[in-house]
Motif scaffolding. Structure first.
Motif, mmCIF file in Angstrom:
data_model
loop_
_atom_site.group_PDB
_atom_site.id
_atom_site.type_symbol
_atom_site.label_atom_id
_atom_site.label_comp_id
_atom_site.label_asym_id
_atom_site.label_seq_id
_atom_site.Cartn_x
_atom_site.Cartn_y
_atom_site.Cartn_z
ATOM 1 N N SER A 326 0.829 -1.196 0.000
ATOM 2 C CA SER A 326 0.000 0.000 0.000
ATOM 3 C C SER A 326 0.869 1.253 0.000
ATOM 4 O O SER A 326 1.906 1.309 0.660
ATOM 5 C CB SER A 326 -0.893 -0.013 1.241
ATOM 6 N N HIS A 327 0.433 2.262 -0.740
ATOM 7 C CA HIS A 327 1.129 3.560 -0.708
ATOM 8 C C HIS A 327 0.501 4.472 0.337
ATOM 9 O O HIS A 327 0.885 5.629 0.458
ATOM 10 C CB HIS A 327 1.068 4.237 -2.086
ATOM 11 N N ASP A 328 -0.511 3.981 1.040
ATOM 12 C CA ASP A 328 -1.209 4.796 2.021
ATOM 13 C C ASP A 328 -0.290 5.095 3.206
ATOM 14 O O ASP A 328 0.181 4.165 3.877
ATOM 15 C CB ASP A 328 -2.449 4.027 2.508
ATOM 16 N N PRO A 329 -0.020 6.363 3.476
ATOM 17 C CA PRO A 329 0.894 6.687 4.596
ATOM 18 C C PRO A 329 0.380 6.178 5.932
ATOM 19 O O PRO A 329 1.158 5.983 6.857
ATOM 20 C CB PRO A 329 0.971 8.221 4.571
ATOM 21 N N ARG A 330 -0.938 5.932 6.017
ATOM 22 C CA ARG A 330 -1.465 5.399 7.284
ATOM 23 C C ARG A 330 -0.936 4.001 7.577
ATOM 24 O O ARG A 330 -1.024 3.511 8.688
ATOM 25 C CB ARG A 330 -3.005 5.358 7.244
ATOM 26 N N PHE A 331 -0.406 3.333 6.549
ATOM 27 C CA PHE A 331 0.142 1.998 6.810
ATOM 28 C C PHE A 331 1.512 2.116 7.485
ATOM 29 O O PHE A 331 1.676 1.758 8.652
ATOM 30 C CB PHE A 331 0.238 1.177 5.522
ATOM 31 N N ALA A 332 2.464 2.664 6.764
ATOM 32 C CA ALA A 332 3.840 2.692 7.284
ATOM 33 C C ALA A 332 3.955 3.508 8.568
ATOM 34 O O ALA A 332 4.784 3.211 9.433
ATOM 35 C CB ALA A 332 4.781 3.236 6.214
ATOM 36 N N ALA A 333 3.105 4.528 8.714
ATOM 37 C CA ALA A 333 3.216 5.406 9.882
ATOM 38 C C ALA A 333 2.955 4.664 11.192
ATOM 39 O O ALA A 333 3.300 5.145 12.265
ATOM 40 C CB ALA A 333 2.235 6.569 9.735
ATOM 41 N N MET A 411 -7.627 -1.263 -0.933
ATOM 42 C CA MET A 411 -7.070 -1.271 0.414
ATOM 43 C C MET A 411 -7.163 0.112 1.035
ATOM 44 O O MET A 411 -7.184 0.271 2.240
ATOM 45 C CB MET A 411 -5.567 -1.611 0.340
ATOM 46 N N ASP A 412 -7.117 1.137 0.207
ATOM 47 C CA ASP A 412 -6.870 2.444 0.790
ATOM 48 C C ASP A 412 -7.682 3.595 0.207
ATOM 49 O O ASP A 412 -7.409 4.747 0.472
ATOM 50 C CB ASP A 412 -5.367 2.776 0.712
ATOM 51 N N ARG A 413 -8.704 3.305 -0.622
ATOM 52 C CA ARG A 413 -9.511 4.430 -1.101
ATOM 53 C C ARG A 413 -10.893 3.937 -1.504
ATOM 54 O O ARG A 413 -11.118 2.736 -1.645
ATOM 55 C CB ARG A 413 -8.830 5.135 -2.274
ATOM 56 N N ASN A 414 -11.789 4.879 -1.715
ATOM 57 C CA ASN A 414 -13.126 4.538 -2.151
ATOM 58 C C ASN A 414 -13.157 4.361 -3.658
ATOM 59 O O ASN A 414 -12.615 5.184 -4.383
ATOM 60 C CB ASN A 414 -14.082 5.671 -1.764
ATOM 61 N N VAL A 415 -13.773 3.295 -4.135
ATOM 62 C CA VAL A 415 -13.845 3.067 -5.569
ATOM 63 C C VAL A 415 -15.316 3.073 -5.961
ATOM 64 O O VAL A 415 -16.138 2.444 -5.306
ATOM 65 C CB VAL A 415 -13.236 1.695 -5.931
ATOM 66 N N THR A 416 -15.653 3.786 -7.016
ATOM 67 C CA THR A 416 -17.068 3.853 -7.411
ATOM 68 C C THR A 416 -17.427 2.657 -8.280
ATOM 69 O O THR A 416 -16.562 2.015 -8.886
ATOM 70 C CB THR A 416 -17.348 5.124 -8.232
ATOM 71 N N ASN A 417 -18.717 2.378 -8.333
ATOM 72 C CA ASN A 417 -19.199 1.284 -9.148
ATOM 73 C C ASN A 417 -18.865 1.507 -10.619
ATOM 74 O O ASN A 417 -18.508 0.584 -11.339
ATOM 75 C CB ASN A 417 -20.713 1.160 -8.940
ATOM 76 N N GLU A 418 -18.952 2.784 -11.045
ATOM 77 C CA GLU A 418 -18.635 3.067 -12.473
ATOM 78 C C GLU A 418 -17.190 2.719 -12.778
ATOM 79 O O GLU A 418 -16.883 2.169 -13.826
ATOM 80 C CB GLU A 418 -18.836 4.554 -12.807
ATOM 81 N N GLU A 419 -16.329 3.058 -11.839
ATOM 82 C CA GLU A 419 -14.909 2.765 -12.056
ATOM 83 C C GLU A 419 -14.700 1.255 -12.215
ATOM 84 O O GLU A 419 -13.986 0.796 -13.112
ATOM 85 C CB GLU A 419 -14.096 3.295 -10.862
ATOM 86 N N ILE A 420 -15.350 0.475 -11.351
ATOM 87 C CA ILE A 420 -15.211 -0.990 -11.425
ATOM 88 C C ILE A 420 -15.812 -1.513 -12.730
ATOM 89 O O ILE A 420 -15.228 -2.376 -13.391
ATOM 90 C CB ILE A 420 -15.915 -1.675 -10.225
#
Ligand code: PHE
Length: 440
Positions: A326-333, A411-420
């Motif tokens: 994950s690139h989410d800083p909340r992970f490594a922090a 893992m780390d963001r909201n994905v819309t149905n359209e995107e999927i």
């Protein structure tokens, strides 16, 4: 089939560049070097990018923390953690005695750069090269050793590295993971001198026809090596697990007979941890032919290969292997060097499933791992897992149909149905174009 799981050198530093790998029509560039492609090339840009992530060099990353904790358990070994993931088929397979038709060599299981070059599938790929470095005078290689002053860096060493295997997609499999190799060798004369002094001139461990003592070793020599290897591994595992489980003393361990082309006898080590037997690593007594090929026939030794992810997931309470990437800083922090702390999940986003049904082409055989790579290229880490939910062969036409359920979840963001939906359309189009299947 015989598979299991800082200082920065030039190679390590290059691993930080964003553009780790890049593909053009007739060349692949990996970590700054260009390689010709051929009919074997199957490494995708998604995988090439991973070669530059350098997770083992991010001091607060759980995998790097675990790596350092293991290194500390081996104060008199040299450590290597920046060896290039691009190796030859000779290093990865031939040097270790893999037969020409070993399944590990298949294109469906391994990421090839070209027919002679691949992304290492295990850290054992470096064994011969490192064992040999002393006799061949490969000082450039030896100079990469950390802690190299405590031992000739080709006699006792650890190698931590990223390894690559084409595989299914689920919470505990990822096409890149990390291993720790341990190799320990002894002067044969010194071992025998010690055996004489301690009066241990017989066999003290059991060998069997299916897991035999090598004819080139005496039973006493092999017993000495097996005892030393098991003691070393027990101590390492107990020390690491104790840090996570509040100082519990000793963990039950069992040794399952195994088989690797480069060791005999061989075992898989399993540890009972929080009520479950955990497969920790493969290990065994190094084949004497390796020592001869390395130019050190007067030495004998043992080796182990240890997967870091499974243990890190348990120790740090990480529920999904993708989180390590994950690139989410909340992970490594959440983590800090030298500490094993428990991961606090950030909000999980709702998963979304899509089914795809298709007829397999008569002309081209269908390999599931080809579909997995296509999914990784098209949807990346948005894919949480896949499941084959239906398969049948039509009685009249003989055609085979499969239905896969794809679970998308970030893992780390909201994905819309359209995107999927848009991604699923791309997946379907790519399946027709690249796998030659007919959608239903
Ligand atoms: N390289 C082996 C694997 O990946 C593990 C191993 C290493 C086994 C060293 C024996 C000795 O499965």
């Amino acid at each position: 089939m015989g598979w299991l799981n800082s200082d920065i050198t030039a190679v390590g530093r290059r691993m930080y560049s964003n553009k780790a790998g890049e593909a053009t029509a007739d060349k692949l560039s990996v970590l700054g070097a260009a390689y010709p492609t051929d009919g074997w090339t199957n490494t995708t840009p998604v995988i090439l990018q991973k070669t530059g992530r350098g997770l083992l060099h991010q001091p607060s990353h759980p995998l790097a923390i675990l790596k350092e904790l293991i290194f500390q358990q081996f104060p008199d070994f040299a450590y290597y953690d920046s060896l290039n993931p691009v190796v030859t088929t000779q290093q990865n397979f031939d040097s270790l005695g893999f037969s020409e038709d070993h399944p590990g060599r298949a294109k469906s299981d391994t990421y090839y750069i070209n027919g002679d070059t691949l992304l290492r599938t295990h850290t054992s790929a470096h064994q011969l090269q490192l064992l040999k470095a002393g006799s061949s005078g490969d000082n450039v290689l030896l100079a990469q050793a950390r802690n190299g002053h405590v031992a000739p860096a080709n006699e006792r060493f650890l190698v931590a590295a990223d390894v690559y295997r084409r595989d299914e997609i689920d919470a505990s499999h990822y096409p890149v993971f990390h291993q720790m190799e341990g190799v320990c060798t002894f002067a044969r004369s010194e071992v025998n001198e010690q055996l004489r002094q301690t009066g241990k001139t017989g066999q003290t461990v059991e060998f069997s026809d299916s897991n035999p003592l090598q004819i080139e070793h005496t039973a006493a020599e092999a017993s000495y090596l097996v005892e030393d290897m098991k003691r070393t591994m027990n101590n390492m595992v107990a020390a690491i697990l104790a840090r996570a489980d509040g100082g519990q003393d000793g963990f039950p361990v069992r040794w399952i007979d195994a088989s690797f082309p480069f060791t005999s006898p061989s075992w898989e080590m399993e540890v009972l941890f929080r009520g479950e037997w955990l497969e920790i690593c493969g290990c065994g007594i190094t084949r004497q032919s390796m020592m001869r090929n390395a130019g050190v026939p007067q030495r004998i030794g043992w080796a182990f290969g240890f997967g870091l992810e499974r243990l890190a997931m348990l120790l740090f309470g990480v529920p999904d292997i993708r989180l390590f990437w994950s690139h989410d800083p909340r992970f490594a922090a959440q983590f800090s060097p030298g500490n094993i702390s428990t991961f606090k999940p950030f909000s999980r986003h709702p998963p979304c499933t899509k089914d795809v049904s298709f007829w397999v082409s008569h002309a081209a055989p269908f390999h599931e791992n080809d579909l997995m790579d296509l999914l990784r290229v098209t949807a990346g880490d948005l894919i949480e897992g896949t499941q084959l939910i239906d398969s049948f062969t039509h009685p009249a036409s003989g055609r085979t149909s499969h239905c896969y359920r794809i679970t998308y979840c970030s893992m780390d963001r909201n994905v819309t149905n359209e995107e999927i939906n848009a991604i699923q359309d791309q997946v379907r189009a790519a399946m027709v174009a690249q796998l030659g299947v007919t959608l239903r």
